[in-house]
Design a protein around this motif. Sequence first.
Motif, short mmCIF file in Angstrom:
data_model
loop_
_atom_site.label_atom_id
_atom_site.label_comp_id
_atom_site.label_asym_id
_atom_site.label_seq_id
_atom_site.Cartn_x
_atom_site.Cartn_y
_atom_site.Cartn_z
N GLY A 13 0.79 -1.22 0.00
CA GLY A 13 0.00 0.00 0.00
C GLY A 13 0.83 1.26 0.00
O GLY A 13 0.29 2.36 -0.15
N GLN A 76 -4.42 1.95 -3.63
CA GLN A 76 -5.19 1.57 -2.44
C GLN A 76 -6.46 0.79 -2.79
O GLN A 76 -7.00 0.10 -1.95
N THR A 81 -3.22 -5.06 -2.64
CA THR A 81 -2.85 -4.24 -1.50
C THR A 81 -3.56 -4.72 -0.23
O THR A 81 -3.01 -4.64 0.85
N ALA A 94 -4.28 2.88 3.91
CA ALA A 94 -4.74 3.67 2.77
C ALA A 94 -4.82 5.14 3.13
O ALA A 94 -4.35 6.00 2.38
#
Length: 117
Positions: A13, A76, A81, A94
């Motif tokens: 991420g 994200q 992720t 995120a």
Amino acid sequence: MIENRRSPSRLSGFWVCLVGGAFFVALLAVLQPITRYEDCPNYGGNGNASAFGNPAWDFYLTLLLFGWVFLVVLEQTLSVTRRGRGGVDVALRAAGAIVLTTVASCGLFVNVAAVCR
């Protein structure tokens, strides 16, 4: 059947955020923009000047910064992720990546592109 699953990366991420940050550091090292108001070509006068040797980089830098934030948001939303992580952990990562990128790009834009304005 036993599956060999790799544990999720700690940087999951944050890849685009980190790679983009390194890209902008390298780009500014190559372009060598003016960072002090006293060094601007319009110092003591009025009008707009560019912090770069080529004034088109004011526009290009803005586009690249918007693209960087967009790519971080896009990263994200990818399922890779979020693989193997809980909901709160994913949301915090995120939010952290998006906030960090937005603050860095706004600070970079204000400090570099607006110094001679």
